[in-house]
Every structure is written in C-alpha cells, then in structure tokens.
Scaffold this active site. Structure first.
Site, PDB file in Angstrom:
ATOM      1  N   VAL A   9    -109.050 -94.968 -30.294  1.00 20.99           N
ATOM      2  CA  VAL A   9    -109.516 -96.525 -29.960  1.00 20.99           C
ATOM      3  C   VAL A   9    -108.905 -97.114 -30.951  1.00 20.99           C
ATOM      4  O   VAL A   9    -108.841 -97.021 -32.373  1.00 20.99           O
ATOM      5  CB  VAL A   9    -111.142 -96.188 -30.176  1.00 20.99           C
ATOM      6  N   SER A  10    -108.078 -98.092 -30.414  1.00 26.53           N
ATOM      7  CA  SER A  10    -107.406 -98.975 -31.411  1.00 26.53           C
ATOM      8  C   SER A  10    -108.299 -99.628 -32.516  1.00 26.53           C
ATOM      9  O   SER A  10    -109.348 -99.914 -32.296  1.00 26.53           O
ATOM     10  CB  SER A  10    -106.414 -99.861 -30.758  1.00 26.53           C
ATOM     11  N   ALA A  11    -107.426-100.265 -33.501  1.00 22.53           N
ATOM     12  CA  ALA A  11    -108.283-101.031 -34.472  1.00 22.53           C
ATOM     13  C   ALA A  11    -108.710-102.392 -33.898  1.00 22.53           C
ATOM     14  O   ALA A  11    -107.661-102.900 -33.289  1.00 22.53           O
ATOM     15  CB  ALA A  11    -107.477-101.146 -35.697  1.00 22.53           C
TER      16      ALA A  11
END
Length: 712
Positions: free
Chosen positions: A75-77
């Site tokens: 899950v990206s920043a």
C-alpha cells in the site's frame, strides 16, 4: 478482556482524520474531493496485518514479498497517493484504469468518480488481485472491476470504446505502452524510470502523444513484473566491487576499466553548492540526457572498490564512460551550514588515463545546468509511440530516451541569467573586469554586472540581489532592456541573459566591489582597447544605437544574438622518444599526482614549445627527463598518432621518433613528474599504460605509419 469493536472503529476513524489533516496541512491534499475520499476510505481495512497506528502512518505498508525478501506489493505512502490522485484530475463519471493493484487506491478512485464512473484495477499476480477483490468487497467497493493480467498486453475487452479518461500506474514502470488505451484529453499518471531515476509524472494525451504539465515527483514503487519488467543492463567491473548500469543507453563493455580504479582520481570542481537536504535529482536527470555514455555507478558495501566518497546503496552515482576512463559526479562537504546538515560542493572525479578530460566534460554540463536550468520550472516531457524502427529520427539526440514502445523527449526550460547595463549622465557605461583565474563565464574580460538566477527567483529579483551582493548598491528604476542569447559556432543555443538598464551617478572608486577585479566607467569608443565580453559589446552597441531603452513585457523584449566564432582547427603537437633495445622499450612511470595519466607508464615525451621543432622538442625532453643525449641525425619519425581526447575540442598530433643510437643511461631527473624508468618487453607491456602509447608501439612494431583515435 478484548477491546470492543466500536472502540476499534472510533480509533481507526480518529487516525484516518488525523492522517487527512496531516496531508492537508503539508499541501499534498488540495482538492476537496480528494480530502473527502481520504476521510472516507478505511485504509486499515486493506492492511489488517498491521496495527491501526501503522496503517494510518504516512508511509508504505508492505503486503507481499518475493523469496529474496524484496517487496513486490504494498500500500503506497499516503503523501504520494494524494499527489498522484491530484495529478489525475479525476471527475465524477470518469472511466479509470489502475495498473498495479492492492485495493485501497482503487477504493479512493471509486470515491472520486462516484457511482456513474467505473474503475478497473489490474495486476499480474493472482495473490494480489485475490486480496484486492476480498478487501474491496468487504469495504463496500465491490463495483471495482479487478482483472488479473500482464499490463504489457492489456486485454482488449477491458478498454472502453472511447478509451479511459485516466490511467494511474502504481508500479515502477520503464515504459508507457498504454497511450492507445487513453482517450484524447485523458490523463496518465505514472512513476516513470529514466536511467534509474523514478519520477511520478502527470501527462495529458494530445494528438496521440503524452505531454507532462505537472511537477515531477521523485518517488519509489515496487517494480513492474512480466513482459514490461525493466532491465538495468548492469555490468560488473572485474575484481573491483563496482557496477555500471546502462538502463536507457547502449551497454558498454567494462572489462578494460578495472585499472582505472587502481589509483587516486583527478578532481574537477564545479563551484555549484547544495544544502545537506537539498535534492539535485533534476541535475542528474539533465546529465543523463546531455552526456552520451551515461550510466549509474554502484559499489559493494563491503568491497575494496577504491571509489572516492562512494555513492549510497540506494542512490547510485551519475557517471559517464569514455574509453578505458570514467567520470563520476560526487559531493564534497565545504561548510557546516545553518541547518546543521552542511553545505556541499558538487565535484567530478575522473578515473583512468583520460579521466580528467571526462571529468571536465561532465563539470561543464553541470555548470551549464546551473546557469540555464537550475532556477527554471520543471522540465516538460513528451512521450510518443514508436510504431516502427524508423518512425523516430532523433532517437540519439540529447535528452531523448528510446524505450520499447515509446520515445521520451525532455525539454529543459531556460531561465535567463541577469546583467545590469548602468549608465551615467556623461553617456558612460559601468563595466566590471572579471577574474581571469576562476572557472567562471568569460574569465578575464570586461562585462556587465550581474549573475545567475537562483531557485525561486524571477530575473527582477535576481538582478537586485546580484547588484546588492557585488556592489552593495540598490538601483531604483531598473528596466528590462533586451534578451541576449549566445549561440555556439554552429548556431546552437548556449546561454541566455536578461539585460536591465539603470542610471547611476557615482565614481567607480566609491563603489565597494566584492566580486571580480575592477569597476570602470567607460565610453563606448574606449572599449576598442579592452578585452570585452562579446555579449556585453553587443548590448552596448545596441543601446548606443537606440534612442531610448526598450520597455514592455519581458516576453516582448528585443532579442540580441551573439554567435561564437568558428575557430580554425589548431592541434597540440606532442613529441615522443621510442628507445628500443633488444626487444624492449624504455618507459617511465608517471608521478601519482600528475595531472595527466598519474601512476601510468609512458614514453619520454612532451609538448613542443614556441619556435621549437618537433625534433628539437624530443631531444630537449629526453635530456630533461632522462639525461639521455640524442641527436637529430639519429632520429627517425616512426609513427604519427592523430588523437582527439573524449570531451576535448582540441586535436593532438602525437609524433613518435625512434633513435638509432643515443648516449647515457636513463635516470630520474624530474621526480615530481616521473618516479622510475624501466625497460619493458614489447610483447609484455606494463599495465596501466597510456592507451595511445600502447597503440602506437603496436603500430610501430607492425610498421604502420599513421593511426587515428577518438574521431568516431
């Protein structure tokens, strides 16, 4: 005793709003719709393996690892997700494709486009798409269409007839083969790799090409898998712990470069400084496009690589290859700085026989970027489909990157330097004599006061600052007069300066000059006896011929052009003595601090001096370096070597003379230049040896009278 579910929900809700507040305050969230999406979608539900505090931290959440423990899904920043969602400009009713699935970002997209829009999220890994399907259904976003496929070969049935309104790529991609799937006017946002530099870029499709119009964001994503996976084209230098990656260039052989790292490099200073936390990624991207033979240099952390100030493991150094030599951009701390992070100067290290020339070539490009591009807006990027092998004609031009499916062209905006043309009531001009002993623009010439625009400044602010720094003066009423463009001898753009006009009535000796040598009030006719900067001369003549200074918008200013003159080809003449004895040749090992070929074997040699023949030169050099006496009658021209060093515009004619007889035995008479003389078998020459010396000796052995190197 367990925590009641309602308490968990309240905690997650509070954390979600805290994250949205943080992103809003930092400027990552700008649109109300994006803010509402982040306050609505439960991020923790897409990462149940971690505590809620970590789920709502402004950082990535790894969700899947490869057998070697590399992260292959996450899950990206949040900060990066918001920047990319803002760049996508999503509207209710849009049809959106997401490449690289996970669920959370698709749910955010679904909130932004509403019930009238459609979201397709695609990933090559069934484990990832199964996970995304499960969490999207569990959180009420089951209308998102989840597809398992290789994005390189996008299934035709998932593409709407008119194309997607937006394509969002959330994996590190080397190419952009989805232009055909995007509607005209649609948006594509992707982390694009260019020579291992990864930038999140927002594009708009116009006329079947992608055009960037958003700031470039340095970022990192998990790598693309499948047919679109990128190849770093990494080559290991033997026995050195050094690797060179030619990701967007032609891979070069590296075997011959191992000797280059066995001695201390030459160092070329750029006079360009950066703060300890100031990125210079735009510069390195510029160098990747400006310099042929560009690559990224990395080193083994525990290896004896002999690289001065080696780059960090996560940020390989920018480098260029020139034959058996190499140059590499590095930093050198020069001050503590106000923020305790230090002030650093960018320097270039040169390795190998001609490493100093390669370093000078790279340093010149660094200085060009500093003058013309550092303070400008971000570069504009155009991506065009490549239909056939001959469909693009400028694939080898500067700042053009050829991919598998597309060609990427980068246009670097130019922000001008500044100069002040100050006049007095007598019609004189205030001129400034520049230092002749510094690596600056137009050294030793009379020029106008002024300097480069710094980051965040417009030219009006820059000229006011420069005048204050150089003279302590504030000149009221400065007016833009003209734009001065300098072209090289072939007509290509080289430098741009915005010239301002102002009036000042003060004797030159009363002005406190802090940079340069001297100030002088000068009539135009007096410049004939002065060493003048050609651009300054053009400005003075234009002002003298104009009844009044030009006024109006900066874009409407008259443009003056100065073209650098063609220089008649001149060559440096070098003379070399080849002493042969019973199958051996006399070679000297150059001093480690020598500017040319340090710690490298070479013949007795030197450049001919004024009013000196090549024969006289080789006789003089032999006596000065070795004590050996040889006469003209005993010398014969055995070989002519026509050499153009990498990065140099001055050819060198290297003449090799053999001697039928000589007097004396070699001795070290110039220990600051040569540390020893030794007879070496022609069949077993030492290593390292100057490249052209080895080639010339081989040519002499085979009776070849002429050889050219570096001209191709």
């Amino acid at each position: 005793m367990t925590t009641p579910p309602t308490a968990e929900l309240h905690e997650a809700s509070d954390l979600r709003h805290q994250l949205a507040d943080q992103l809003l305050a930092a400027g990552h969230i700008r649109a109300t719709a994006v803010e509402n999406a982040f306050r609505t979608v439960p991020r923790h539900a897409f990462a149940p393996e971690v505590p809620a505090e970590k789920a709502y931290a402004n950082d990535i959440i790894p969700t899947r690892h490869a057998p070697d423990d590399r992260i292959i899904s996450s899950v990206s920043a949040p900060w990066l997700q918001t920047d990319m969602l803002e760049a996508a400009r999503l509207q209710p009713g849009h049809r959106v494709l997401e490449i690289g699935s996970g669920g959370y970002n698709a749910a955010l997209i679904a909130e932004l486009i509403g019930p009238t829009g459609s979201v397709t999220t695609l990933d090559i890994d069934p484990a990832v798409t199964d996970r995304a399907t499960h969490f999207l259904t569990e959180t009420g976003y089951d209308r998102v269409h989840v597809v398992t496929a290789d994005a390189e070969h996008l299934p035709a049935e998932v593409v709407p007839d008119e194309g997607f309104d937006a394509v969002m790529v959330t994996v590190d991609t080397w190419d952009l083969p989805w232009i055909h799937a995007l509607a005209e006017g649609g948006r594509l946002v992707a982390p694009l790799r260019l020579h291992q530099y990864v930038w999140a870029i927002g594009f708009t499709k116009r006329d079947d090409a992608l055009h960037s119009d958003e700031p470039l964001i340095v970022c990192g994503f998990v790598p693309m898998q499948g047919a679109g996976a990128w190849n770093a084209n990494r080559r290991a230098v033997p026995d050195s712990g050094i690797r060179l990656a030619f990701e967007d260039g032609t891979p070069l052989t590296v075997d011959q470069r191992a000797p280059a790292f066995t001695r201390e490099p030459s160092v070329v200073r750029t006079n360009l400084t950066v703060g300890g936390q100031e990125p210079f990624d735009a510069l390195t991207l510029y160098l990747a496009g400006a310099l042929p033979g560009f690559c990224r240099l990395s080193v083994d952390a525990d290896g004896d690589n002999r690289v001065l100030n080696p780059p960090s493991r996560h940020w390989p150094g920018a480098a260029i290859v020139r034959g058996a030599s190499l140059a590499r951009l590095a930093t050198e701390r020069i001050a503590d700085g106000d923020d305790s992070n230090g002030v650093y100067e960018l320097v270039v290290h040169g390795y190998g026989p001609t490493g100093h020339l390669a370093a000078k070539e790279m340093a010149e490009q660094v200085q060009h970027w500093q003058r013309n591009h550092r303070a400008a807006l971000c570069p504009r990027i155009t991506v065009q489909p490549v239909v056939g092998s001959n469909s693009v004609s400028d694939a080898h031009a500067p700042h053009v990157f050829r991919k598998k499916h597309t060609q990427v062209t980068i246009d670097w905006p130019v922000i001008p330097g500044t100069a002040a043309m100050l006049t007095d009531d007598e019609g004189r001009y205030l001129l400034h004599l520049r230092s002749a002993n510094k690596p600056i623009w137009r050294p030793g010439q009379w020029a106008l006061l002024g300097g480069n625009t710094e980051k965040g400044e417009d030219p009006d602010e820059a000229i006011a600052r420069e005048l204050a720094e150089e003279t302590g003066l504030t000149i009221p009423g400065l007016t833009a007069f003209a734009t001065l463009d300098t072209l090289d001898s072939d007509g290509a753009f080289k430098d741009r300066v915005r010239v301002y006009h102002g009036t000042l009535d003060r004797p030159a000796h009363e002005i406190q000059l802090t940079e340069g040598i001297q100030l002088r009030w000068t009539h135009l006719h007096e410049t004939a006896d002065m060493t003048m900067d050609p651009g300054t001369m053009a400005v003075l003549c234009a002002h003298h011929d104009t009844a009044h200074a030009a006024t109006g918008e900066a874009g409407m200013l008259p443009t003056l052009q100065v073209r650098e003159p063609h220089e008649r080809s001149r060559s440096v003449i070098g003379a070399h003595l080849v002493l042969l004895r019973e199958g051996t040749v006399l070679l000297g090992k150059r001093h480690p601090s020598s500017e040319f070929a340090p710690s490298t074997w070479h013949l007795p040699a030197g450049h001919r001096e004024s009013h000196e023949s090549a024969l006289a030169c080789v006789i003089r050099e032999a006596a000065e370096e070795t004590g050996i006496t040889v006469t003209e009658a005993d010398l014969r021209l055995a070989h002519t070597f026509d050499l153009l060093d990498p990065g140099s515009t001055i050819p060198r004619i290297q003449l090799f003379f053999t001697a039928s007889r000589w007097d004396g035995e070699p001795a070290v008479l110039e220990p600051d230049r040569c540390t020893e003389w030794k007879w070496w078998p022609l069949a077993a020459l030492p290593d390292p040896i100057v490249d052209y010396t080895r080639t010339a000796l081989q040519a002499i052995t085979h009776g070849a009278p002429y050889y050219a190197m570096g001209w191709s």
